[in-house]
Design a protein around this motif. Structure first.
Motif, short mmCIF file in Angstrom:
data_model
loop_
_atom_site.label_atom_id
_atom_site.label_comp_id
_atom_site.label_asym_id
_atom_site.label_seq_id
_atom_site.Cartn_x
_atom_site.Cartn_y
_atom_site.Cartn_z
N ILE A 1 1.02 -1.00 -0.05
CA ILE A 1 0.06 0.12 -0.08
C ILE A 1 0.81 1.32 -0.12
O ILE A 1 0.61 2.32 -0.77
N PRO B 1 3.29 4.05 -0.72
CA PRO B 1 4.11 4.41 -2.01
C PRO B 1 5.35 5.04 -1.25
O PRO B 1 5.67 5.37 -0.20
N LEU C 1 -0.29 11.60 2.82
CA LEU C 1 -0.84 10.12 2.68
C LEU C 1 -1.85 10.35 3.80
O LEU C 1 -1.81 10.92 4.85
N TYR D 1 -5.05 6.72 1.58
CA TYR D 1 -5.27 7.47 0.52
C TYR D 1 -3.99 8.36 0.00
O TYR D 1 -3.28 8.72 1.17
N ASP D 2 -3.83 8.71 -1.10
CA ASP D 2 -2.84 10.09 -1.34
C ASP D 2 -3.66 10.89 -1.89
O ASP D 2 -4.91 10.88 -1.85
N LYS E 1 -5.95 9.17 -4.99
CA LYS E 1 -6.85 8.05 -5.08
C LYS E 1 -6.60 7.03 -3.77
O LYS E 1 -5.64 7.34 -3.08
N LEU F 1 -5.35 4.10 -1.92
CA LEU F 1 -4.05 3.19 -2.47
C LEU F 1 -4.45 1.75 -1.65
O LEU F 1 -3.79 0.90 -2.19
#
Length: 175
Positions: free
Chosen positions: A111, A113, A121, A134-135, A138, A140
């Protein structure tokens, strides 16, 4: 009065949507929520790592209710290292199930990044106790384990956190 009821209904639908939908636009996760406490900064030695904010529908922290934790990174970090550090912080608080920890680590590594300066984040604690990540653009990923949710968010919000001053600032209390 009718407008007030419609406004209240819209707010409730939004809050329920954050708690129950995977389709939330990450940029709007905190739009109609209230910040709890103050923004805190994580610094390690002399490096600023991230700024962190806590949001809820009421502006108060309740670990059993939906909330959003937003981390805005201030430097480049590897997602796998973030996952490893997260598990280490859970272990510092007393989590000791090695097998489950490795399972969670694998999920977090999938998950999380790689992040860079000014990357945000979002961790969302949902009504059902699961966690969405989420970022700014979208969804994640999701971890449905309620135990993960408790241990993960306790890194910052739990009474055994390694950063009690940060916790106090986030929840608006005393360290």
């Amino acid at each position: 009065m009718k407008q007030f009821r419609y406004g209240l209904m819209a707010l409730l639908l939004l809050v329920c949507g954050i708690a129950n939908s995977n389709e939330v636009d990450a940029l709007n996760l905190t739009k109609n929520m209230k910040q709890v406490g103050k923004t805190a900064r994580m610094t390690y030695l002399f490096w600023d790592i991230y700024d962190i904010r806590l949001y809820s529908a009421t502006g108060r922290f309740d670990s059993q209710q939906p909330f959003v934790l937003k981390l805005t990174y201030l430097r480049d970090l590897n997602g796998h290292e973030i996952a490893k550090r997260s598990l280490q912080e859970m272990e510092k608080q007393g989590f000791d199930n090695k097998q489950l920890g490795q399972q969670w680590l694998g999920q977090m590594e999938q998950i999380f990044p790689n992040v860079s300066d000014n990357y945000s984040l979002f961790g969302v604690r949902r009504e059902d106790g699961s966690t969405l990540f989420y970022d700014n653009n979208k969804l994640l990923g999701e971890i449905k384990d309620q135990n993960f949710t408790k241990w993960f968010f306790d890194i910052w919000l739990g009474e055994k956190t390694s950063e009690p001053a940060m916790r106090a600032k986030l929840i608006g209390g005393k360290s």
